[in-house]
Design a protein around this motif. Structure first.
Motif, PDB file in Angstrom:
ATOM      1  N   ALA A 102      33.687  42.221  38.535  1.00  0.00           N
ATOM      2  CA  ALA A 102      35.130  42.371  38.331  1.00  0.00           C
ATOM      3  C   ALA A 102      35.802  41.009  38.513  1.00  0.00           C
ATOM      4  O   ALA A 102      35.419  40.250  39.403  1.00  0.00           O
ATOM      5  CB  ALA A 102      35.696  43.374  39.320  1.00  0.00           C
ATOM      6  N   PRO A 103      36.789  40.683  37.675  1.00  0.00           N
ATOM      7  CA  PRO A 103      37.448  39.377  37.770  1.00  0.00           C
ATOM      8  C   PRO A 103      38.010  39.076  39.161  1.00  0.00           C
ATOM      9  O   PRO A 103      37.921  37.947  39.630  1.00  0.00           O
ATOM     10  CB  PRO A 103      38.571  39.464  36.735  1.00  0.00           C
ATOM     11  N   GLU A 104      38.549  40.097  39.838  1.00  0.00           N
ATOM     12  CA  GLU A 104      39.103  39.837  41.175  1.00  0.00           C
ATOM     13  C   GLU A 104      38.004  39.521  42.197  1.00  0.00           C
ATOM     14  O   GLU A 104      38.196  38.717  43.106  1.00  0.00           O
ATOM     15  CB  GLU A 104      39.984  40.993  41.664  1.00  0.00           C
ATOM     16  N   THR A 105      36.820  40.113  42.021  1.00  0.00           N
ATOM     17  CA  THR A 105      35.694  39.800  42.905  1.00  0.00           C
ATOM     18  C   THR A 105      35.211  38.377  42.647  1.00  0.00           C
ATOM     19  O   THR A 105      34.964  37.616  43.584  1.00  0.00           O
ATOM     20  CB  THR A 105      34.538  40.791  42.690  1.00  0.00           C
ATOM     21  N   LYS A 106      35.109  38.027  41.377  1.00  0.00           N
ATOM     22  CA  LYS A 106      34.680  36.675  41.020  1.00  0.00           C
ATOM     23  C   LYS A 106      35.666  35.640  41.574  1.00  0.00           C
ATOM     24  O   LYS A 106      35.251  34.632  42.158  1.00  0.00           O
ATOM     25  CB  LYS A 106      34.577  36.558  39.498  1.00  0.00           C
ATOM     26  N   GLN A 107      36.951  35.899  41.456  1.00  0.00           N
ATOM     27  CA  GLN A 107      37.963  34.978  41.982  1.00  0.00           C
ATOM     28  C   GLN A 107      37.880  34.888  43.509  1.00  0.00           C
ATOM     29  O   GLN A 107      37.997  33.798  44.076  1.00  0.00           O
ATOM     30  CB  GLN A 107      39.370  35.401  41.555  1.00  0.00           C
ATOM     31  N   THR A 148      32.465  42.499  48.107  1.00  0.00           N
ATOM     32  CA  THR A 148      33.697  43.209  47.798  1.00  0.00           C
ATOM     33  C   THR A 148      34.065  44.152  48.934  1.00  0.00           C
ATOM     34  O   THR A 148      35.214  44.228  49.338  1.00  0.00           O
ATOM     35  CB  THR A 148      33.550  44.002  46.488  1.00  0.00           C
ATOM     36  N   ASP A 149      33.072  44.851  49.474  1.00  0.00           N
ATOM     37  CA  ASP A 149      33.329  45.747  50.605  1.00  0.00           C
ATOM     38  C   ASP A 149      33.899  44.973  51.779  1.00  0.00           C
ATOM     39  O   ASP A 149      34.862  45.402  52.410  1.00  0.00           O
ATOM     40  CB  ASP A 149      32.037  46.444  51.046  1.00  0.00           C
TER      41      ASP A 149
END
Length: 120
Positions: free
Chosen positions: A94-99, A4-5
């Protein structure tokens, strides 16, 4: 997490890990001309590890190790108490990280037969 970073600020990638750490593994399967550079891809996940280890040992002719593992058992899954459990980490991600992970590693999901809905 580090992915994510890196997604938010790519310059942070070089602070802890080599850039190649984040490359899709599917890129390692062929050379620049698209020719395969590997004969075998083994998996470390528990459902395939023993099968793949046995195949490698047979391929290299390591009868001593094959005999050892067949009589004493193959290595077991890491049972360290402090290890991260990927499934738990994926469930709380988080859903955005998974995506972002699904998009970044789409080639790996396809090349190695993993389901996007169940990334293991």
């Amino acid at each position: 997490n580090e992915f994510t970073d890196q997604k938010q600020d790519p310059s942070r990638l070089n602070t802890r890990l080599q850039p190649s750490h984040w490359l899709p593994q599917a890129l390692s399967l062929t050379n620049a001309q698209g020719c395969p550079v590997v004969d075998f891809v083994g998996f470390l996940d528990p459902s395939r590890f023993h099968r793949d280890l046995r195949a490698v040992l047979e391929w290299i002719g390591s009868t001593d190790l094959l005999d050892h593992f067949q009589h004493k058992g193959f290595p077991r899954e890491n049972s360290a108490k402090n290890r991260k459990v990927p499934d738990a980490e994926t469930r709380t991600m988080a859903p955005e990280t998974k995506q972002a992970l699904i998009e970044r590693y789409a080639e790996d999901f396809a090349a190695f037969g993993f389901s996007v809905s169940d990334p293991r």
